[in-house]
Design a protein around this motif. Structure first.
Motif, PDB file in Angstrom:
ATOM      1  N   ARG A   3     102.428   5.828  96.734  1.00  0.00           N
ATOM      2  CA  ARG A   3     101.614   5.810  95.696  1.00  0.00           C
ATOM      3  C   ARG A   3     100.155   5.785  96.257  1.00  0.00           C
ATOM      4  NH1 ARG A   3     100.086   1.171  91.457  1.00  0.00           N
ATOM      5  NH2 ARG A   3      98.951   0.392  93.317  1.00  0.00           N
ATOM      6  N   LEU A   4      99.422   6.682  95.449  1.00  0.00           N
ATOM      7  CA  LEU A   4      97.853   7.087  95.784  1.00  0.00           C
ATOM      8  C   LEU A   4      97.213   6.640  94.546  1.00  0.00           C
ATOM      9  CD1 LEU A   4      98.342  10.052  97.669  1.00  0.00           C
ATOM     10  CD2 LEU A   4      97.791   8.055  98.938  1.00  0.00           C
ATOM     11  N   VAL A   5      96.042   6.350  94.698  1.00  0.00           N
ATOM     12  CA  VAL A   5      95.094   6.097  93.406  1.00  0.00           C
ATOM     13  C   VAL A   5      93.720   6.938  93.793  1.00  0.00           C
ATOM     14  CG1 VAL A   5      93.871   4.566  91.839  1.00  0.00           C
ATOM     15  CG2 VAL A   5      96.105   3.858  92.747  1.00  0.00           C
ATOM     16  N   VAL A   6      93.321   7.636  93.134  1.00  0.00           N
ATOM     17  CA  VAL A   6      91.994   8.479  93.326  1.00  0.00           C
ATOM     18  C   VAL A   6      90.902   7.545  92.871  1.00  0.00           C
ATOM     19  CG1 VAL A   6      90.720  10.520  92.670  1.00  0.00           C
ATOM     20  CG2 VAL A   6      93.286  10.676  92.579  1.00  0.00           C
ATOM     21  N   GLU A  43     103.349  10.568  96.065  1.00  0.00           N
ATOM     22  CA  GLU A  43     103.605  11.613  96.890  1.00  0.00           C
ATOM     23  C   GLU A  43     105.012  11.426  97.567  1.00  0.00           C
ATOM     24  OE1 GLU A  43     103.893  13.255 100.869  1.00  0.00           O
ATOM     25  OE2 GLU A  43     103.460  11.307 100.527  1.00  0.00           O
ATOM     26  N   ASN A  44     105.739  12.609  97.703  1.00  0.00           N
ATOM     27  CA  ASN A  44     106.957  12.536  98.307  1.00  0.00           C
ATOM     28  C   ASN A  44     107.199  13.747  99.099  1.00  0.00           C
ATOM     29  OD1 ASN A  44     109.663  11.606  98.958  1.00  0.00           O
ATOM     30  ND2 ASN A  44     110.621  12.238  97.142  1.00  0.00           N
ATOM     31  N   ASN A  45     107.270  13.551 100.623  1.00  0.00           N
ATOM     32  CA  ASN A  45     107.400  14.923 101.472  1.00  0.00           C
ATOM     33  C   ASN A  45     106.526  15.934 101.026  1.00  0.00           C
ATOM     34  OD1 ASN A  45     109.309  13.548 102.889  1.00  0.00           O
ATOM     35  ND2 ASN A  45     110.847  14.201 101.290  1.00  0.00           N
ATOM     36  N   GLY A  46     104.953  15.761 100.685  1.00  0.00           N
ATOM     37  CA  GLY A  46     104.121  16.744 100.650  1.00  0.00           C
ATOM     38  C   GLY A  46     104.123  17.173  99.040  1.00  0.00           C
ATOM     39  N   ASN A  47     105.118  16.592  98.139  1.00  0.00           N
ATOM     40  CA  ASN A  47     104.953  17.105  96.900  1.00  0.00           C
ATOM     41  C   ASN A  47     104.432  15.796  96.063  1.00  0.00           C
ATOM     42  OD1 ASN A  47     106.576  19.304  97.011  1.00  0.00           O
ATOM     43  ND2 ASN A  47     108.419  18.089  97.593  1.00  0.00           N
ATOM     44  N   TYR A  48     103.620  16.363  95.330  1.00  0.00           N
ATOM     45  CA  TYR A  48     102.596  15.390  94.144  1.00  0.00           C
ATOM     46  C   TYR A  48     103.177  15.266  92.906  1.00  0.00           C
ATOM     47  CZ  TYR A  48      99.649  15.446  98.559  1.00  0.00           C
ATOM     48  OH  TYR A  48      99.154  15.163  99.764  1.00  0.00           O
ATOM     49  N   GLU A  49     103.204  14.135  92.353  1.00  0.00           N
ATOM     50  CA  GLU A  49     103.554  13.776  90.663  1.00  0.00           C
ATOM     51  C   GLU A  49     102.554  13.014  90.291  1.00  0.00           C
ATOM     52  OE1 GLU A  49     107.180  11.977  88.253  1.00  0.00           O
ATOM     53  OE2 GLU A  49     107.321  12.484  90.343  1.00  0.00           O
TER      54      GLU A  49
END
Length: 72
Positions: A3-6, A43-49
């Motif tokens: 999980r990432l937060v901008v 982010e999961n294996n370079g895919n972003y949602e």
């Protein structure tokens, strides 16, 4: 899944905070969607949602916290 937060946008990069508190720069063109400050991304294996429900929950939580600070 990470999980990432901008945190902020700087030029062509989104400066994102990981769950561990580490700041990482991700090129805006890497996202298949528009991001803004506060966007929650998985982010999961370079895919972003984009995770809009979590973003709205966080914004509401922060708004309520700020409101409680000014009510005292």
């Amino acid at each position: 899944m990470k999980r990432l937060v901008v945190d902020r946008i700087e030029g062509e990069f989104a400066v994102c905070e990981t769950e561990e508190g580490i700041m990482v720069n991700i090129c805006l063109s890497d996202f298949p969607f528009a991001v803004k400050e506060g966007s929650v991304i998985y982010e999961n294996n370079g895919n972003y949602e984009l995770y809009v429900v979590e973003e709205e929950r966080r914004r509401k939580e922060l708004f309520e916290l700020a409101e409680s600070l000014f009510d005292e």
